[in-house]
Design an enzyme around this catalytic site. Structure first.
Site, PDB file in Angstrom:
ATOM      1  N   GLU A 156      -2.602  56.884 -18.862  1.00 24.82           N
ATOM      2  CA  GLU A 156      -2.925  55.476 -19.142  1.00 24.82           C
ATOM      3  C   GLU A 156      -3.649  55.494 -20.485  1.00 24.82           C
ATOM      4  O   GLU A 156      -4.850  55.707 -20.553  1.00 24.82           O
ATOM      5  CB  GLU A 156      -3.795  54.877 -18.034  1.00 24.82           C
ATOM      6  CG  GLU A 156      -3.937  53.368 -18.198  1.00 24.82           C
ATOM      7  CD  GLU A 156      -4.783  52.715 -17.115  1.00 24.82           C
ATOM      8  OE1 GLU A 156      -5.544  53.420 -16.427  1.00 24.82           O
ATOM      9  OE2 GLU A 156      -4.687  51.481 -16.977  1.00 24.82           O
ATOM     10  N   ALA A 214     -11.749  49.131 -19.578  1.00 26.44           N
ATOM     11  CA  ALA A 214     -12.730  50.206 -19.439  1.00 26.44           C
ATOM     12  C   ALA A 214     -12.321  51.479 -20.176  1.00 26.44           C
ATOM     13  O   ALA A 214     -12.840  52.548 -19.900  1.00 26.44           O
ATOM     14  CB  ALA A 214     -12.959  50.501 -17.966  1.00 26.44           C
ATOM     15  N   HIS A 215     -11.364  51.366 -21.113  1.00 29.87           N
ATOM     16  CA  HIS A 215     -10.998  52.542 -21.921  1.00 29.87           C
ATOM     17  C   HIS A 215     -11.840  52.569 -23.189  1.00 29.87           C
ATOM     18  O   HIS A 215     -12.136  51.517 -23.762  1.00 29.87           O
ATOM     19  CB  HIS A 215      -9.516  52.502 -22.288  1.00 29.87           C
ATOM     20  CG  HIS A 215      -8.610  52.691 -21.106  1.00 29.87           C
ATOM     21  ND1 HIS A 215      -7.950  53.858 -20.838  1.00 29.87           N
ATOM     22  CD2 HIS A 215      -8.297  51.839 -20.101  1.00 29.87           C
ATOM     23  CE1 HIS A 215      -7.258  53.729 -19.729  1.00 29.87           C
ATOM     24  NE2 HIS A 215      -7.444  52.505 -19.254  1.00 29.87           N
ATOM     25  N   ASN A 217      -4.020  41.979 -15.167  1.00 26.55           N
ATOM     26  CA  ASN A 217      -5.248  42.562 -15.691  1.00 26.55           C
ATOM     27  C   ASN A 217      -5.000  43.230 -17.037  1.00 26.55           C
ATOM     28  O   ASN A 217      -4.045  43.977 -17.198  1.00 26.55           O
ATOM     29  CB  ASN A 217      -5.837  43.578 -14.697  1.00 26.55           C
ATOM     30  CG  ASN A 217      -6.203  42.933 -13.369  1.00 26.55           C
ATOM     31  OD1 ASN A 217      -5.652  43.256 -12.327  1.00 26.55           O
ATOM     32  ND2 ASN A 217      -7.122  41.991 -13.405  1.00 26.55           N
ATOM     33  N   ASP A 264      -5.522  52.077  -8.564  1.00 27.24           N
ATOM     34  CA  ASP A 264      -6.318  52.190  -9.801  1.00 27.24           C
ATOM     35  C   ASP A 264      -7.730  52.674  -9.434  1.00 27.24           C
ATOM     36  O   ASP A 264      -8.721  52.281 -10.041  1.00 27.24           O
ATOM     37  CB  ASP A 264      -6.373  50.862 -10.561  1.00 27.24           C
ATOM     38  CG  ASP A 264      -6.853  51.015 -12.008  1.00 27.24           C
ATOM     39  OD1 ASP A 264      -7.035  52.166 -12.462  1.00 27.24           O
ATOM     40  OD2 ASP A 264      -7.056  49.987 -12.672  1.00 27.24           O
ATOM     41  N   ALA A 283     -13.980  48.209 -13.880  1.00 24.46           N
ATOM     42  CA  ALA A 283     -13.598  49.558 -14.314  1.00 24.46           C
ATOM     43  C   ALA A 283     -12.939  50.292 -13.160  1.00 24.46           C
ATOM     44  O   ALA A 283     -13.552  51.117 -12.499  1.00 24.46           O
ATOM     45  CB  ALA A 283     -14.825  50.318 -14.792  1.00 24.46           C
ATOM     46  N   GLY A 284     -11.675  49.980 -12.910  1.00 28.42           N
ATOM     47  CA  GLY A 284     -11.002  50.624 -11.790  1.00 28.42           C
ATOM     48  C   GLY A 284     -11.529  50.083 -10.477  1.00 28.42           C
ATOM     49  O   GLY A 284     -12.408  49.210 -10.450  1.00 28.42           O
TER      50      GLY A 284
HETATM   51 ZN    ZN Z   1      -6.033  50.133 -16.686  1.00 26.67          ZN
END
Ligand code: ZN
Length: 375
Positions: free
Chosen positions: A122, A133-134, A212, A266, A301-302
């Site tokens: 991902e 959240a990356h 999302n 996720d 975040a997940g």
């Molecule tokens: Zn994602």
């Protein structure tokens, strides 16, 4: 082993009484209706479904698939296996190129299909505008050499990539990855409907966590969401944790998806683990009441989901149980090209999940072997 079920997911998508006979690691025979047992012990269950297939999962049980420690990777996989997931892709979040390469080399030792079925990258080829959240600092452009270097580090274990097709050379990358037999998902993307459609034409076959981290639907600017839902070639991931999507939106996406929907977790490390501070790659995450957010922010975040819970959430949102069970197994198996599983048919791998009427996991079988569950 003979298993009889009050409700069993049949290949035509109908839930009805049925039975199944397992020999070795395969399903030997299946049948509809009740089985007349004469002097033969049978396992009787309420609901019998194919083992779950989760194509989007970052960890669980306090451990992450980004961990440099193999024991942690194995532990995270086992947490999800006990929740019914018999085919799992380890998803890696955006990280520096060298770190992803190292992690792919570690994971390829674990990918033997008994633990992990492969890896899902991902990122790092995501749009900074929808990074979620990356870590934005580690996002990269789609240079062919870098893509090939990571595929090479994975040695055939990279089964799925999520990327933003609007990045420079994005569409060529979609075509290149699809040709290399990698499932391409578009996600964390600012693509409009035209760009999304071009990505599907080039071979993208799924949209990563639909709704999302992408442009929303507008009635005059349909965006990637409406482009995906109306395209029969394309499946859509839905995170059914009751947090990422309102129940109405979950049900809407599931019912509208022409190419089917895929339930995904996720999940990050906090799935089946206590609240508290966690890491998602280099990002600090705080989990409170089972909801994971980037520290000091409102960015989700997940999730802390397992697949059994995703099925329950989908059913509570009003989706038929048979539809939710197919979305948790059959559709994802097809997407991955795993035609040896995902349906309860003679000859398929004996991956099964037995559920109670309230959809709690009672037993899990992977490749003909019962998975030990905590008592
Ligand atoms: Zn994602």
């Amino acid at each position: 082993v003979l298993i009889t079920a009050a409700r069993m997911l049949h290949p035509d998508g109908v839930l009805a009484p049925g039975w199944i006979r397992v020999q070795g690691d395969r399903i030997l025979l299946t049948g509809r209706g009740s089985f007349e047992v004469v002097d033969e012990p049978a396992v009787e269950v309420d609901v019998l479904a194919p083992g779950f297939v989760d194509i989007h999962c970052h960890g669980g049980g306090g451990a992450s698939f980004m961990s440099p420690r193999t024991e942690e990777v194995l532990h995270a996989a086992s947490v999800h296996r006990r929740a019914g997931t018999t085919t799992l892709l380890a998803s890696l979040v955006t990280a520096p190129h060298a770190e992803l390469g190292r992690q792919l080399r570690l994971l390829r030792e674990v990918v033997d299909d008994q633990v992990l079925a492969g890896v899902h990258l991902e990122g790092p080829w995501l749009n900074p505008k929808f990074a979620g959240a990356h870590n934005r600092e580690n996002l990269q452009g789609l240079e062919r050499v870098a893509v090939d270097a990571l595929l090479h580090a994975g040695a055939g274990t990279v089964r799925m990539v999520t990327l933003a097709p609007e990045l420079t050379d994005g569409l060529q990358a979609v075509r290149h990855l699809a040709k290399a037999d990698v499932v391409v998902g578009i996600g964390h993307t600012d693509a409009d409907e035209e760009c999304a459609r071009k990505a599907f034409d080039e071979g993208a076959r799924v949209v990563t966590h639909l709704f999302n981290a992408m442009r929303p639907v507008h009635h005059r600017a349909p965006g990637p969401v409406a482009a995906a839902l109306t395209d029969a070639r394309v499946a859509v991931e839905l995170i059914a944790d009751g947090v990422h999507l309102a129940p109405e939106v979950l049900a809407l996406g599931a019912r509208a998806a022409q190419g089917g929907y895929v339930l995904v977790t996720d999940a990050m490390a906090a799935a089946s683990a206590p609240d508290g501070p966690y890491q998602l790659g280099s990002i600090k995450v705080v989990v409170k009441d089972g909801i994971a957010k980037v520290a000091d922010s409102d960015t989700i975040a997940g999730s802390t989901l397992t697949m059994d819970k995703a099925v329950r959430t989908a059913v509570h949102a009003g989706l038929p149980l048979a539809s939710a069970l197919r979305a948790a197994s059959t559709t994802a198996a097809r997407l991955l090209g795993c035609d040896d599983r995902g349906e309860l048919i003679a000859g398929r791998r004996a991956d099964l999940v037995c559920l109670t009427n309230s959809l709690q996991v009672r037993a899990v079988m992977k490749g003909g072997t019962w998975v030990p569950l905590p008592t």
